[in-house]
Write an enzyme that holds these catalytic residues in place. Sequence first.
Site, PDB file in Angstrom:
ATOM      1  N   LYS A 196       0.826  -1.171   0.124  1.00  0.00           N
ATOM      2  CA  LYS A 196       0.006  -0.187   0.129  1.00  0.00           C
ATOM      3  C   LYS A 196       0.861   1.371   0.057  1.00  0.00           C
ATOM      4  CE  LYS A 196      -3.726   2.532   2.496  1.00  0.00           C
ATOM      5  NZ  LYS A 196      -4.657   2.252   3.607  1.00  0.00           N
ATOM      6  N   LYS A 249      -2.127  -1.355  -3.876  1.00  0.00           N
ATOM      7  CA  LYS A 249      -3.027  -0.302  -3.998  1.00  0.00           C
ATOM      8  C   LYS A 249      -2.288   0.957  -3.825  1.00  0.00           C
ATOM      9  CE  LYS A 249      -6.036   1.881  -0.615  1.00  0.00           C
ATOM     10  NZ  LYS A 249      -6.446   1.972   0.661  1.00  0.00           N
TER      11      LYS A 249
HETATM   12  C1  PBG Z   1      -7.478   3.122   5.431  1.00  0.00           C
HETATM   13  C2  PBG Z   1      -7.712   3.051   4.140  1.00  0.00           C
HETATM   14  C3  PBG Z   1      -7.701   4.131   3.192  1.00  0.00           C
HETATM   15  C4  PBG Z   1      -7.988   3.630   1.849  1.00  0.00           C
HETATM   16  C5  PBG Z   1      -8.440   2.090   2.104  1.00  0.00           C
HETATM   17  N1  PBG Z   1      -8.404   1.999   3.405  1.00  0.00           N
HETATM   18  C6  PBG Z   1      -7.111   5.598   3.224  1.00  0.00           C
HETATM   19  C7  PBG Z   1      -5.722   5.565   3.589  1.00  0.00           C
HETATM   20  O1  PBG Z   1      -4.932   5.112   3.628  1.00  0.00           O
HETATM   21  O2  PBG Z   1      -5.722   6.955   3.746  1.00  0.00           O
HETATM   22  C8  PBG Z   1      -8.085   4.364   0.611  1.00  0.00           C
HETATM   23  C9  PBG Z   1      -9.106   3.776  -0.373  1.00  0.00           C
HETATM   24  C10 PBG Z   1      -9.644   4.728  -1.422  1.00  0.00           C
HETATM   25  O3  PBG Z   1      -8.832   5.702  -1.925  1.00  0.00           O
HETATM   26  O4  PBG Z   1     -10.338   4.558  -2.359  1.00  0.00           O
HETATM   27  N2  PBG Z   1      -6.340   3.178   5.886  1.00  0.00           N
END
Ligand code: PBG
Length: 323
Positions: A196, A249
């Site tokens: 991520k 992601k």
């Molecule tokens: C929570 C999380 C996030 C997303 C999914 N789970 C946000 C982040 O890390 O700031 C982002 C999903 C999206 O942008 O569609 N940590």
Amino acid sequence: MFPEYRPRRLRKNETIRGLIRETSLELSNLIYPLFVVPGEKIKEPVSAMPGVERFSVDMLVEEVKEVMDLGLRSVLLFGIPEKKDRKGTQAWVKTGIVQRAIEALKKKCPDIYVITDVCLCEYTSHGHCGLIDEKKKDVSNDPSLELLQKTALSHARAGADMVAPSDMMDGRVAAIREALDDSGFEDIPIMSYAVKYASSFYGPFREAAESTPQFGDRRTYQMDPANKREALREATLDMEEGADILMVKPAMPYLDVIHLLRQEFTLPIAAYQVSGEYAMIKAAGANGWIDTDRVMMESLLSIKRAGADIIITYFAKDVAQKI
Ligand code: PBG
């Protein structure tokens, strides 16, 4: 070589194109993310994500019934709690918003496969994904693990089919696996947000989930967008810690990373087409600059072609309506 080999022979009409098509998009591979808020009869639009809404539990049930009729089978739940505190207590209490949503879904639509996002950022007053070390002004890793374990366990107890930790703390997959196993949930899989990135493509989500960090950013725990070898290390760690599915992601800006993981791992790979990717396509489409539907399908197909088995996408319902 030309003129003996003419690639256009196999492009003459849709039948021959269909015969040689290498990749296809199936509804069975899509996960539909949903935001659930406290209250009743609430169905409120998210301004930066046209077509996405936040639902109260009662309306969430209706939405899930609707998408199941369209052929979707799995959802990913995000909760927005009534109140936040420094520890994110509402993330793991039995009466939490996600816990109530899971119970309602399991009662009213037992066949929906419920995956939950396991994180603290929507639940903490500071908006970070773990506990804050006041001296260091940073998220402290190991003390956060216990809270993530409690959160994952409370989702499993409420009836979740799978948990998806997105916090990016070191060691959280092993910690969550252990907590689940110790409580008799050894059959609940973990889909780890293994790779991520600290991405600016999450902007619209933070409006939807009210999870913008109140100070600093997430670069001390999410990955640097410049790094690819590090993706292998993260994915290897999560696999060794017991992840059942590895996620990358965002998706479209990181197709090379999806491809790399596909080559290096035999575990299923998921890709998250995030809020900013969705918003860009919707915005350009609304302006008449691109054909929203065609770009939607092409973007998802590209993510599949890069090597993703599973795609998490806000377009899931639109795709289901289309095919
Ligand atoms: C929570 C999380 C996030 C997303 C999914 N789970 C946000 C982040 O890390 O700031 C982002 C999903 C999206 O942008 O569609 N940590």
